[in-house]
Design an enzyme around this catalytic site. Sequence first.
Site, PDB file in Angstrom:
ATOM      1  N   ARG A 106     -51.195  -1.399  90.987  1.00 31.68           N
ATOM      2  CA  ARG A 106     -51.884  -0.403  91.794  1.00 31.68           C
ATOM      3  C   ARG A 106     -51.279   0.996  91.720  1.00 31.68           C
ATOM      4  O   ARG A 106     -51.992   1.989  91.536  1.00 31.68           O
ATOM      5  CB  ARG A 106     -51.898  -0.789  93.291  1.00 31.68           C
ATOM      6  N   THR A 107     -49.961   1.073  91.894  1.00 28.21           N
ATOM      7  CA  THR A 107     -49.362   2.400  92.027  1.00 28.21           C
ATOM      8  C   THR A 107     -49.527   3.190  90.728  1.00 28.21           C
ATOM      9  O   THR A 107     -49.993   4.334  90.730  1.00 28.21           O
ATOM     10  CB  THR A 107     -47.874   2.269  92.406  1.00 28.21           C
TER      11      THR A 107
ATOM     12  N   LYS B  94     -31.522   1.459  75.210  1.00 24.54           N
ATOM     13  CA  LYS B  94     -30.406   1.700  74.273  1.00 24.54           C
ATOM     14  C   LYS B  94     -29.188   2.251  75.010  1.00 24.54           C
ATOM     15  O   LYS B  94     -28.213   2.642  74.380  1.00 24.54           O
ATOM     16  CB  LYS B  94     -30.831   2.716  73.213  1.00 24.54           C
TER      17      LYS B  94
ATOM     18  N   ARG C 274     -40.989   4.924  89.334  1.00 25.32           N
ATOM     19  CA  ARG C 274     -40.607   3.710  90.086  1.00 25.32           C
ATOM     20  C   ARG C 274     -39.329   3.181  89.453  1.00 25.32           C
ATOM     21  O   ARG C 274     -39.224   3.109  88.228  1.00 25.32           O
ATOM     22  CB  ARG C 274     -41.703   2.650  90.021  1.00 25.32           C
TER      23      ARG C 274
ATOM     24  N   HIS D  31     -41.391   3.860  99.749  1.00 24.52           N
ATOM     25  CA  HIS D  31     -42.586   3.923  98.888  1.00 24.52           C
ATOM     26  C   HIS D  31     -43.544   4.886  99.600  1.00 24.52           C
ATOM     27  O   HIS D  31     -44.540   4.494 100.190  1.00 24.52           O
ATOM     28  CB  HIS D  31     -43.182   2.521  98.770  1.00 24.52           C
TER      29      HIS D  31
HETATM   30  N1   CP Z   1     -48.610  -1.614  96.445  1.00 26.74           N
HETATM   31  C1   CP Z   1     -47.942  -1.556  95.263  1.00 26.74           C
HETATM   32  O1   CP Z   1     -46.920  -0.879  95.125  1.00 26.74           O
HETATM   33  O2   CP Z   1     -48.511  -2.298  94.270  1.00 26.74           O
HETATM   34  P1   CP Z   1     -47.995  -2.331  92.760  1.00 26.74           P
HETATM   35  O3   CP Z   1     -46.616  -2.973  92.782  1.00 26.74           O
HETATM   36  O4   CP Z   1     -49.005  -3.145  92.019  1.00 26.74           O
HETATM   37  O5   CP Z   1     -47.911  -0.925  92.284  1.00 26.74           O
END
Ligand code: CP
Length: 302
Positions: free
Chosen positions: A50-51, A79, A100, A128
């Site tokens: 999603r993100t 590496k 991320r 998040h």
């Molecule tokens: N909600 C969320 O962070 O989903 P993903 O891990 O799929 O990005």
Amino acid sequence: MQKSLVSITDYSKDEILRLLQHAEKFEQNPNQPLLEGKVVATLFFEPSTRTRLSFETAVNRLGGRIIGFSDASTSSSSKGETLKDTIKMVSNYADLIVMRHPLEGAARYASEVASVPVINAGDGANQHPTQTLLDLYSIQKTQGHLDHLNIFMVGDLKYGRTVHSLLMAMGHFNPRFHFISPDELKMPNEYKQFCDDRGIAYTEYNELNDNINTADILYMTRVQRERFTDLMEYEKVKNVYSLKNKMLDNTRPNLRVLHPLPRVTEIDEDVDTNEKAYYFQQALNGVFVRQAVITYVLGLIS
Ligand code: CP
């Protein structure tokens, strides 16, 4: 003005509310060429559906271009290149970095070494913030407001970064929190202290039962397998809760079930058709909210 988004506490209540208003406008009109000529880098050192895809959809709908990786093993970090060098390099290529990373604090560090804004797309069990903004947007949209709500957070409250960010953001709106988790996965003390310092009430439970009947928002979470150092501990708690359709029978009409997703077993598929299930729309809202955040950090909206 350009401004990174690392923690939800980087933004004031006014900024958060303004971003939600912008998200509403993007929902009404998602295709706007505000990012023409801009390059956005999405650096995902951990898996995501999603993100990453909603960020990339947001950039595409705004007419920008995307570079990046969804698997760090294909980048030179495999590496031995440091995060610092990676970020300095990508700063040369892109106007904005969305990252991320499994390490708590990695996004803050990246924002300090980058010459372009950084958006934290999740750092370990820490924060998040864009998920939080889309959660707030979803709550406001379904409840009509954000104030004085009964918010139930269920599941992995120890490692779940989304509940940590959401708790801090809801602190602006006088909530009453209910934390449902096994003892092993309780809300960490620092977040309970955050509530205590602000006079925000909370109650802790172990059971998911008719105690949810007073909820306005039921925020379910997955047990975060990837954060456990001892997988035997994970096995003990992995199926601790499973929300079933029947359990929603006596809940408030305005209740909405949210989940940042992915889900595993904590929401039975029989809930999906209940009008109180909102998690798939919630994920869609991420596109509009991320359009707002991207254009805000680039100084294209105020
Ligand atoms: N909600 C969320 O962070 O989903 P993903 O891990 O799929 O990005």
